[in-house]
Design an enzyme around this catalytic site. Structure first.
Site, PDB file in Angstrom:
ATOM      1  N   PRO A   1       0.608  -0.968   0.136  1.00  0.00           N
ATOM      2  CA  PRO A   1       0.404   0.499  -0.245  1.00  0.00           C
ATOM      3  C   PRO A   1       0.492   1.251  -0.319  1.00  0.00           C
ATOM      4  O   PRO A   1       2.088   1.616   0.726  1.00  0.00           O
ATOM      5  CB  PRO A   1      -0.592  -0.417   0.792  1.00  0.00           C
ATOM      6  N   GLU A   2       0.968   2.804  -1.254  1.00  0.00           N
ATOM      7  CA  GLU A   2       1.136   2.923  -0.689  1.00  0.00           C
ATOM      8  C   GLU A   2      -0.249   4.276  -0.856  1.00  0.00           C
ATOM      9  O   GLU A   2      -1.456   4.160  -0.186  1.00  0.00           O
ATOM     10  CB  GLU A   2       1.581   3.708  -1.989  1.00  0.00           C
TER      11      GLU A   2
ATOM     12  N   HIS B   1      -2.292 -14.999   8.921  1.00  0.00           N
ATOM     13  CA  HIS B   1      -2.080 -14.136   8.105  1.00  0.00           C
ATOM     14  C   HIS B   1      -2.525 -12.932   9.104  1.00  0.00           C
ATOM     15  O   HIS B   1      -2.489 -11.993   8.747  1.00  0.00           O
ATOM     16  CB  HIS B   1      -1.828 -13.943   7.208  1.00  0.00           C
TER      17      HIS B   1
ATOM     18  N   ARG C   1       3.885 -10.771   5.154  1.00  0.00           N
ATOM     19  CA  ARG C   1       5.316 -10.492   5.332  1.00  0.00           C
ATOM     20  C   ARG C   1       5.297  -9.476   7.282  1.00  0.00           C
ATOM     21  O   ARG C   1       6.605  -9.472   7.246  1.00  0.00           O
ATOM     22  CB  ARG C   1       5.597  -9.723   4.025  1.00  0.00           C
TER      23      ARG C   1
ATOM     24  N   ARG D   1      21.362  18.464  -3.204  1.00  0.00           N
ATOM     25  CA  ARG D   1      20.647  16.662  -2.954  1.00  0.00           C
ATOM     26  C   ARG D   1      21.690  15.750  -3.887  1.00  0.00           C
ATOM     27  O   ARG D   1      20.507  16.484  -5.262  1.00  0.00           O
ATOM     28  CB  ARG D   1      20.138  16.309  -2.317  1.00  0.00           C
TER      29      ARG D   1
END
Length: 280
Positions: free
Chosen positions: A2-3, A98, A116, A160
């Site tokens: 998920p973003e 899970h 995960r 940067r």
DNA sequence: CAGTGGCCCTGAGCGC
DNA sequence: TGCGCTCAGGGCCACT
């Protein structure tokens, strides 16, 4: 997985339904990234407030009912990591291997499923104290904050030398663009992902911020990206993966110029880009 | 202090 | 079918 769009779609898919629900119990499964940091039993009886999102984190405020009204009782900060998803349903499905959190309420069960286990569920006394404050401290601005401008990116990135793509993904200036959407935004803005962040001109910073906003907004509209298994809290998948321009399209023709999409590795993550459309 | 790489963990997909 | 390898949407932390 998920973003920002997936987290926001998830939030929207259950925030209304869980608002005002009374917590009966919190059940935890295998350890996640951090310990809860509180006694789960202490949450029983609290009421769930308006679910908020900050970057890729969700905040579930909890309140305790008192004679004179409600008193804040901290809240849960939730992160979905790479493979997490939340479901909220009244049907009590069997707990799978899970499933690592069940917030059991009188309106249904909010369940975190995360194979995960890079995700997290952390109790904090408030958003600006304790563990929540610590975890949110390094986050940049929200992309949909209207007061954020390309000039802010330009100033923050001055000097940067690291490549713009991993710098954008780091999220210390603007949050929300993970691997998929960073690739897509850079494509939309016509910027080579290998360009040092500090070398972006002011106009290109404007264009990049516009692109980040457009890509994230569009992804939220269509329910996020379901590359493997993303589903919102209703169990509905997203559709953004169907319209990616570069992400996951190595070797396929660029949708604009036809040259093959390239894949390189930056900071241990795959970057997809068009070497013709995205310029140095 | 900026930048890089390791690492947390499990599952899917692929070549052999 | 099975084995071993690579890769996956994130982000913290140690090291240079």
């Amino acid at each position: 997985m998920p973003e920002l769009p997936e987290v926001e779609v998830t939030r929207q898919s259950f925030a209304d339904r869980i608002l005002g629900a009374r917590v009966a119990a919190l059940r935890l499964g295998k350890p996640l990234r951090w310990p809860l940091g509180a006694d789960p039993a202490g949450l029983a009886g609290t009421l769930v407030g308006a679910v908020q999102r900050r970057g890729k984190y969700l905040w579930l405020p909890l309140a305790r009912q008192e004679r004179a009204g409600t008193e804040p009782a901290g809240g849960l900060l939730i992160h979905l990591g790479m493979s997490g998803s939340l479901s909220f349903s009244s049907a009590s499905a069997a707990v799978g291997v899970h499933d690592h959190m069940d917030l059991i309420t009188d309106r249904g069960v909010l369940r975190l499923t995360d194979p995960r286990r890079f995700g997290a569920v952390v109790w904090s006394p408030s958003l600006d104290a304790g563990m929540a404050a610590r975890l949110l401290a390094g986050l940049g601005r929200e992309p949909f904050d209207d007061t954020l401008t390309g000039a802010d990116l330009h100033a923050a990135w001055r000097g940067r030398r690291a490549a713009v793509k991993p710098v954008l993904m780091a999220g210390d200036v603007v949050v929300g663009a993970g691997n998929i959407y960073a690739c897509e935004a850079l494509f939309m803005a016509g910027i080579d992902p290998r360009l040092p962040a500090g070398r972006l001109s002011r106009p290109r910073c404007d264009r990049l911020l516009d692109a980040v906003r457009a890509v994230l907004r569009r992804a939220v509209e269509v329910g996020g990206s379901s590359l493997r298994d993303f589903k919102d809290a209703h169990g509905d998948p997203g559709a953004f993966q169907l319209e990616t321009r570069v992400y996951g399209r190595e070797g396929q023709p660029c949708r604009v110029c036809g040259s093959p999409v390239r894949r390189i590795v930056q900071a241990q993550r795959s970057t997809f880009f068009c070497a013709v459309c995205q310029k140095r």
